[in-house]
Motif scaffolding. Structure first.
Motif, mmCIF file in Angstrom:
data_model
loop_
_atom_site.group_PDB
_atom_site.id
_atom_site.type_symbol
_atom_site.label_atom_id
_atom_site.label_comp_id
_atom_site.label_asym_id
_atom_site.label_seq_id
_atom_site.Cartn_x
_atom_site.Cartn_y
_atom_site.Cartn_z
ATOM 1 N N ILE A 23 -3.171 -4.737 4.955
ATOM 2 C CA ILE A 23 -2.134 -3.944 6.300
ATOM 3 C C ILE A 23 -1.733 -3.207 5.514
ATOM 4 C CG2 ILE A 23 -0.506 -5.196 7.366
ATOM 5 C CD1 ILE A 23 -0.681 -8.045 6.942
ATOM 6 N N LEU A 24 -1.421 -2.545 5.170
ATOM 7 C CA LEU A 24 -0.399 -1.504 4.635
ATOM 8 C C LEU A 24 -1.068 -0.676 4.747
ATOM 9 C CD1 LEU A 24 1.823 -3.516 1.605
ATOM 10 C CD2 LEU A 24 2.493 -2.289 3.474
ATOM 11 N N ASP A 25 -0.531 0.567 5.064
ATOM 12 C CA ASP A 25 -0.913 2.334 5.106
ATOM 13 C C ASP A 25 -0.674 2.744 4.339
ATOM 14 O OD1 ASP A 25 -3.236 4.100 6.025
ATOM 15 O OD2 ASP A 25 -2.100 4.330 8.123
ATOM 16 N N GLU A 26 0.083 2.282 3.291
ATOM 17 C CA GLU A 26 0.680 3.744 2.311
ATOM 18 C C GLU A 26 0.536 2.688 0.822
ATOM 19 O OE1 GLU A 26 5.351 2.991 2.686
ATOM 20 O OE2 GLU A 26 5.352 2.369 4.281
ATOM 21 N N PRO A 27 0.624 3.685 -0.133
ATOM 22 C CA PRO A 27 0.218 3.228 -1.680
ATOM 23 C C PRO A 27 2.022 2.401 -1.844
ATOM 24 C CG PRO A 27 1.098 5.464 -1.539
ATOM 25 C CD PRO A 27 1.312 4.915 0.177
ATOM 26 N N VAL A 28 1.793 0.881 -2.010
ATOM 27 C CA VAL A 28 2.669 0.268 -2.115
ATOM 28 C C VAL A 28 2.622 -0.673 -3.807
ATOM 29 C CG1 VAL A 28 4.691 -2.374 -1.065
ATOM 30 C CG2 VAL A 28 3.847 -0.191 0.120
ATOM 31 N N GLU A 29 3.371 -1.091 -4.193
ATOM 32 C CA GLU A 29 3.189 -2.024 -5.491
ATOM 33 C C GLU A 29 3.231 -2.903 -5.085
ATOM 34 O OE1 GLU A 29 3.545 -2.703 -9.952
ATOM 35 O OE2 GLU A 29 4.997 -1.288 -9.401
ATOM 36 N N ILE A 30 2.050 -4.325 -5.319
ATOM 37 C CA ILE A 30 2.835 -5.569 -4.686
ATOM 38 C C ILE A 30 2.355 -6.241 -6.245
ATOM 39 C CG2 ILE A 30 2.017 -7.248 -3.637
ATOM 40 C CD1 ILE A 30 0.524 -5.297 -1.672
ATOM 41 N N ILE A 31 3.271 -6.858 -6.677
ATOM 42 C CA ILE A 31 3.697 -7.431 -7.715
ATOM 43 C C ILE A 31 3.680 -9.457 -7.114
ATOM 44 C CG2 ILE A 31 4.901 -8.051 -9.365
ATOM 45 C CD1 ILE A 31 6.537 -5.437 -9.347
ATOM 46 N N CYS A 32 2.504 -10.263 -7.824
ATOM 47 C CA CYS A 32 2.413 -11.270 -8.040
ATOM 48 C C CYS A 32 3.119 -12.060 -9.447
ATOM 49 C CB CYS A 32 1.443 -11.590 -7.840
ATOM 50 S SG CYS A 32 -0.398 -11.703 -6.643
ATOM 51 N N THR A 33 3.924 -12.681 -9.146
ATOM 52 C CA THR A 33 4.777 -14.225 -9.081
ATOM 53 C C THR A 33 3.818 -14.714 -10.298
ATOM 54 O OG1 THR A 33 5.661 -15.665 -8.019
ATOM 55 C CG2 THR A 33 6.827 -13.649 -8.021
ATOM 56 N N ASN A 34 2.740 -15.262 -9.454
ATOM 57 C CA ASN A 34 2.179 -17.006 -9.658
ATOM 58 C C ASN A 34 3.214 -17.833 -10.006
ATOM 59 O OD1 ASN A 34 -0.835 -15.243 -9.851
ATOM 60 N ND2 ASN A 34 -0.175 -14.461 -11.816
ATOM 61 N N GLY A 35 3.478 -18.325 -8.677
ATOM 62 C CA GLY A 35 4.840 -19.189 -9.135
ATOM 63 C C GLY A 35 6.706 -18.925 -9.728
ATOM 64 N N THR A 36 7.495 -19.153 -10.284
ATOM 65 C CA THR A 36 7.439 -19.520 -10.415
ATOM 66 C C THR A 36 7.853 -18.543 -12.294
ATOM 67 O OG1 THR A 36 8.475 -21.587 -12.022
ATOM 68 C CG2 THR A 36 9.184 -21.353 -10.139
ATOM 69 N N LEU A 37 9.136 -17.727 -11.989
ATOM 70 C CA LEU A 37 8.775 -17.276 -13.630
ATOM 71 C C LEU A 37 9.758 -17.400 -14.842
ATOM 72 C CD1 LEU A 37 9.470 -13.421 -12.082
ATOM 73 C CD2 LEU A 37 7.276 -14.042 -13.001
ATOM 74 N N GLY A 38 9.323 -17.093 -15.467
ATOM 75 C CA GLY A 38 10.185 -17.499 -17.054
ATOM 76 C C GLY A 38 11.515 -16.535 -16.953
#
Length: 115
Positions: A23-38
């Motif tokens: 969807i995004l039409d600009e450079p955006v960093e997308i970070i996945c947490t893969n659920g909860t984080l320690g």
């Protein structure tokens, strides 16, 4: 630094990331947490992105609420984006609906995603 490269969206999984990237039409960093984080991972993440514009977009379910609370504590300046509860998951939310959420948060999106 370019303002658009300064944006970060935190999501739960790879399917969420892929959907937003389409969807995004600009450079955006997308970070996945893969659920909860320690705690260590969360602190590491907070330090790495502390000077950037951070947005949190997680599922409208128990796991998503738990993660959102966790991220809110470590990233108090992050902007929270919400999907409608009827979709439950970011990955299952219609593109047009997600596009409107992102436009509302001042992201550039591909015009064809608005219908």
């Amino acid at each position: 630094m370019n303002e658009s490269k300064n944006k970060v969206i935190i999501v739960e999984g790879k399917s969420d990331k892929d959907k937003l990237a389409a969807i995004l039409d600009e450079p955006v960093e997308i970070i996945c947490t893969n659920g909860t984080l320690g705690l260590d991972k969360l602190e590491e993440l907070a330090i790495a992105i502390e000077d950037r514009d951070v947005y949190i977009l997680v599922d409208a379910d128990d796991a998503g609420h738990k993660l959102r609370k966790q991220l809110q504590r470590e990233l108090p300046n992050a902007e929270h984006l919400y999907i409608n509860k009827m979709y439950r998951e970011v990955a299952k939310t219609p593109l047009m609906y997600l596009a409107k959420i992102l436009v509302g948060a001042h992201f550039n999106i591909h015009k064809n995603c608005l219908g």
